[in-house]
Design an enzyme around this catalytic site. Structure first.
Site, short mmCIF file in Angstrom:
data_model
loop_
_atom_site.label_atom_id
_atom_site.label_comp_id
_atom_site.label_asym_id
_atom_site.label_seq_id
_atom_site.Cartn_x
_atom_site.Cartn_y
_atom_site.Cartn_z
N GLU A 84 0.84 -1.20 0.00
CA GLU A 84 0.00 0.00 0.00
C GLU A 84 0.87 1.25 0.00
O GLU A 84 1.85 1.33 0.73
CB GLU A 84 -0.91 -0.02 1.24
CG GLU A 84 -1.88 1.13 1.31
CD GLU A 84 -2.63 1.31 -0.01
OE1 GLU A 84 -3.29 0.37 -0.46
OE2 GLU A 84 -2.54 2.41 -0.59
N PHE A 85 0.47 2.23 -0.82
CA PHE A 85 1.26 3.47 -0.94
C PHE A 85 0.52 4.70 -0.46
O PHE A 85 0.96 5.81 -0.70
CB PHE A 85 1.71 3.65 -2.40
CG PHE A 85 2.63 2.56 -2.87
CD1 PHE A 85 3.99 2.63 -2.62
CD2 PHE A 85 2.13 1.45 -3.52
CE1 PHE A 85 4.85 1.60 -3.01
CE2 PHE A 85 2.98 0.42 -3.93
CZ PHE A 85 4.34 0.50 -3.68
N LEU A 86 -0.64 4.51 0.19
CA LEU A 86 -1.40 5.69 0.61
C LEU A 86 -0.62 6.52 1.63
O LEU A 86 0.25 6.00 2.33
CB LEU A 86 -2.76 5.28 1.19
CG LEU A 86 -2.81 4.38 2.45
CD1 LEU A 86 -2.50 5.13 3.72
CD2 LEU A 86 -4.19 3.74 2.54
N GLU B 80 -0.99 8.93 4.94
CA GLU B 80 -1.91 9.39 5.98
C GLU B 80 -2.19 10.87 5.74
O GLU B 80 -1.32 11.62 5.33
CB GLU B 80 -1.31 9.18 7.37
CG GLU B 80 -1.35 7.72 7.77
CD GLU B 80 -0.73 7.46 9.13
OE1 GLU B 80 -0.69 8.37 9.97
OE2 GLU B 80 -0.27 6.32 9.34
N CYS C 11 5.88 4.79 9.13
CA CYS C 11 6.46 4.08 7.99
C CYS C 11 7.92 4.37 7.72
O CYS C 11 8.74 3.46 7.76
CB CYS C 11 5.62 4.36 6.74
SG CYS C 11 3.99 3.61 6.86
N LYS D 113 2.87 14.64 10.94
CA LYS D 113 2.64 15.53 9.81
C LYS D 113 1.21 16.04 9.90
O LYS D 113 0.43 15.53 10.72
CB LYS D 113 2.91 14.83 8.48
CG LYS D 113 1.93 13.73 8.13
CD LYS D 113 2.20 13.24 6.72
CE LYS D 113 1.26 12.14 6.31
NZ LYS D 113 1.48 11.67 4.96
N1 LIG Z 1 -0.03 3.95 8.07
C1 LIG Z 1 0.38 4.16 6.84
O1 LIG Z 1 0.42 5.31 6.35
C2 LIG Z 1 0.82 3.02 5.97
C3 LIG Z 1 0.98 3.22 4.58
C4 LIG Z 1 1.38 2.15 3.79
C5 LIG Z 1 1.64 0.91 4.38
N2 LIG Z 1 1.51 0.75 5.71
C6 LIG Z 1 1.76 -0.58 6.30
O2 LIG Z 1 0.49 -1.21 6.51
C7 LIG Z 1 0.53 -2.02 7.68
C8 LIG Z 1 -0.55 -1.57 8.65
O3 LIG Z 1 -0.26 -0.26 9.06
P1 LIG Z 1 -1.31 0.64 9.87
O4 LIG Z 1 -0.70 1.98 10.02
O5 LIG Z 1 -2.65 0.48 9.27
O6 LIG Z 1 -1.28 -0.14 11.29
P2 LIG Z 1 -2.21 0.11 12.56
O7 LIG Z 1 -1.34 -0.14 13.73
O8 LIG Z 1 -2.92 1.40 12.44
O9 LIG Z 1 -3.32 -1.04 12.46
C9 LIG Z 1 -3.05 -2.39 12.55
C10 LIG Z 1 -4.32 -3.09 13.03
O10 LIG Z 1 -4.14 -4.52 12.95
C11 LIG Z 1 -4.85 -5.09 14.02
N3 LIG Z 1 -4.41 -6.49 14.20
C12 LIG Z 1 -3.26 -6.97 14.74
N4 LIG Z 1 -3.25 -8.31 14.69
C13 LIG Z 1 -4.40 -8.71 14.10
C14 LIG Z 1 -4.97 -9.96 13.76
N5 LIG Z 1 -4.34 -11.11 14.03
N6 LIG Z 1 -6.18 -9.99 13.18
C15 LIG Z 1 -6.84 -8.85 12.90
N7 LIG Z 1 -6.35 -7.62 13.19
C16 LIG Z 1 -5.15 -7.55 13.79
C17 LIG Z 1 -4.55 -4.16 15.19
O11 LIG Z 1 -5.46 -4.34 16.24
C18 LIG Z 1 -4.68 -2.80 14.49
O12 LIG Z 1 -6.00 -2.32 14.57
C19 LIG Z 1 1.96 -1.90 8.22
O13 LIG Z 1 2.73 -2.95 7.69
C20 LIG Z 1 2.42 -0.57 7.64
O14 LIG Z 1 3.83 -0.51 7.51
C21 LIG Z 1 1.09 1.76 6.53
#
Ligand SMILES: NC(=O)c1ccc[n+]([C@@H]2O[C@H](COP(=O)([O-])OP(=O)(O)OC[C@H]3O[C@@H](n4cnc5c(N)ncnc54)[C@H](O)[C@@H]3O)[C@@H](O)[C@H]2O)c1
Length: 443
Positions: free
Chosen positions: A154-156, A158, A266, A327
């Protein structure tokens, strides 16, 4: 199509809501009961512009539901998205145990063909591990169920997550199987109507593409910060330099802003994870180690400036801080430069009057009640009686504040600008002592 998303965080929730918006039947699974009950009531646990409307609309239409029941999730979706967190281990490598836990859950409950999709940012080789984990559980169950494992990083961004998801620059799909390519094309077709944005590649390349993209962006920031620090040594203005280099189309104006370091969930973690994963293969990521180190140092720059200004004595100084999130347009405090600043100010005996448009709740959860922190309800309230103001996060509302009012209300009119939002000449006209990043000789 029927879609299941594991993880309802920044990525999972946006993915689920946007896929429901385009007509899919989406079930979001999370292990956090409190989060799921909030979501079921239509309340979103994060601040993300435009997301509330989409979530509410799709809950109402019945296309978007939330559950803690993993079996229900596995049974529902042809697509099984894994969008759980991949936080850093102590050594900086990515902790993908949550991803593997979901893989095992899928293995436990699946009884028909599934496309398993790694959307979390995971090290190269994780799709193969996910496949092995599912196969292992299926063997234990003594059943033979068909499935594919794919990578769809994912490239979105925040703060602009919904727009980014609805109008992506590109959709990367890593797959070793043409049938999944077709399924992804159908799923993502509504997001790529004016031109094909879906790029398919082998799984390992897709996994590495995500890290490479974040590492490149982090490199641009650290590069500019390095040049900004140089500018302060020689009396140059980094903002002039920025305009000068950005005019070259090979460089461009995007993402070359100097500041007080990059944070968020990230860049810092992905740079470190890439360094670690290369090192485990015997490769030293020299450039990225420098990117990380420059950033760690940059996060101290604001405090160092303030400390030098007060000759190392900050006892009982009252410092106003504008912007706490990593940010603007998000409530995410993960790895925010403000955390380094606040901790350093407190360690030096200063008191903080902080204001952030959305982060108060998260800041309270992080720091609780303390005598040396006052969380103001407005930017103007934060500067009342302050010895200096530090701008850390460039929220739009800080762009043209009431400078005369501030001048009157502050104890002394001093501004440290961690994002170069203001112009030194203007600040001088308003009667402020002004210190930006890389703007003339260092104080
Ligand atoms: N935040 C960003 O801007 C962004 C952008 C691109 C990629 N990513 C990547 O995406 C992934 C998720 O990031 P995020 O910021 O959304 O994380 P986050 O911490 O906001 O959310 C993760 C969620 O996963 C849940 N979770 C954990 N174990 C679980 C399971 N076994 N079953 C169901 N749910 C479970 C947690 O309770 C939490 O709600 C990471 O690998 C991150 O690097 C994040």
């Amino acid at each position: 199509m029927n879609v299941t998303i594991f993880g309802s965080g920044y990525v999972g929730l946006v993915t689920g809501a946007c896929l429901a918006e385009t007509g899919n039947q989406v079930v979001c699974v999370d292990i956090d009961h409190e989060k799921v009950s909030m979501l079921k009531r239509g309340q979103i646990p994060i601040y993300e512009p435009g997301l509330q409307e989409i979530v509410s609309r799709n809950i109402e239409s019945g296309r978007l539901t939330f559950t803690t029941d993993a079996r229900e999730g596995v049974e529902h979706g042809l697509f099984q998205f894994i969008a759980v967190g991949t936080p850093p281990n102590e050594d900086g490598s990515a902790d993908f145990r949550y991803v593997m836990a979901v893989a095992e859950t899928i293995g436990k409950y699946t009884d028909e063909y599934k496309v398993v999709v790694n959307k979390s940012t995971v090290p190269v080789g994780t799709a193969a591990r996910v496949r092995a984990a599912i196969q292992g559980v299926l063997r234990e169950r003594e059943v033979d169920v068909d499935f594919d494992v794919t990578s769809n990083p994912e490239f979105l961004k925040e703060g602009a997550a919904v727009t980014d998801f609805m109008r992506p620059d590109r959709i990367i799909v890593g797959t070793d199987n043409p049938r999944t390519t077709e399924l992804f094309r159908t799923l993502y077709d509504p997001f790529t109507r004016n031109r094909d944005r879906l790029i398919t590649m082998d799984i390992e390349s897709a996994e590495l593409t995500k890290y490479a993209a974040n590492a490149m962006l982090a490199t641009k920031i650290s590069f500019m910060n390095e040049i900004a620090n140089m500018a302060e040594q020689v009396g140059a203005d980094i903002e002039q330099v920025r305009l000068g280099i950005g005019a070259d189309p090979r460089i461009g104006y995007h993402f070359i802003y100097p500041g007080c370091g990059f944070g968020g969930s990230c860049f810092p973690k992905d740079v470190k994870a890439l360094i670690e994963s290369a090192s485990s293969q015997g490769h030293d990521m020299q450039l990225l180690r420098a990117v990380r180190d420059v950033n760690d140092r940059q996060k101290q720059v604001l405090f160092d400036k303030i400390n030098r200004y007060y000759d190392g004595d900050l006892t009982d100084k009252v410092i106003a801080v504008w912007g706490l999130t990593f940010k603007p347009n998000t409530d995410d405090m993960r790895e925010a430069p403000s955390l380094n600043l606040l901790n350093a100010l407190w360690a030096a005996g200063a008191k903080v009057r902080a204001y952030d448009p959305v982060a108060s709740e998260n800041v309270n959860a992080l720091f609780g009640e303390r005598d040396d922190l006052f969380l103001a309800d407005s930017a103007m309230e934060a500067v009342e009686g302050a010895d200096a103001l530090v701008l850390v996060t460039e929220w739009t509302e800080f762009r043209s504040p009431d400078f005369p009012g501030m001048h009157q209300s502050m104890k002394s009119p001093i501004i440290f600008d961690g994002r170069n939002v203001y112009e030194p000449d203007q600040m001088e006209k308003h009667g402020f002592k002004y210190f930006g990043i890389g703007r003339g000789l260092r104080i």
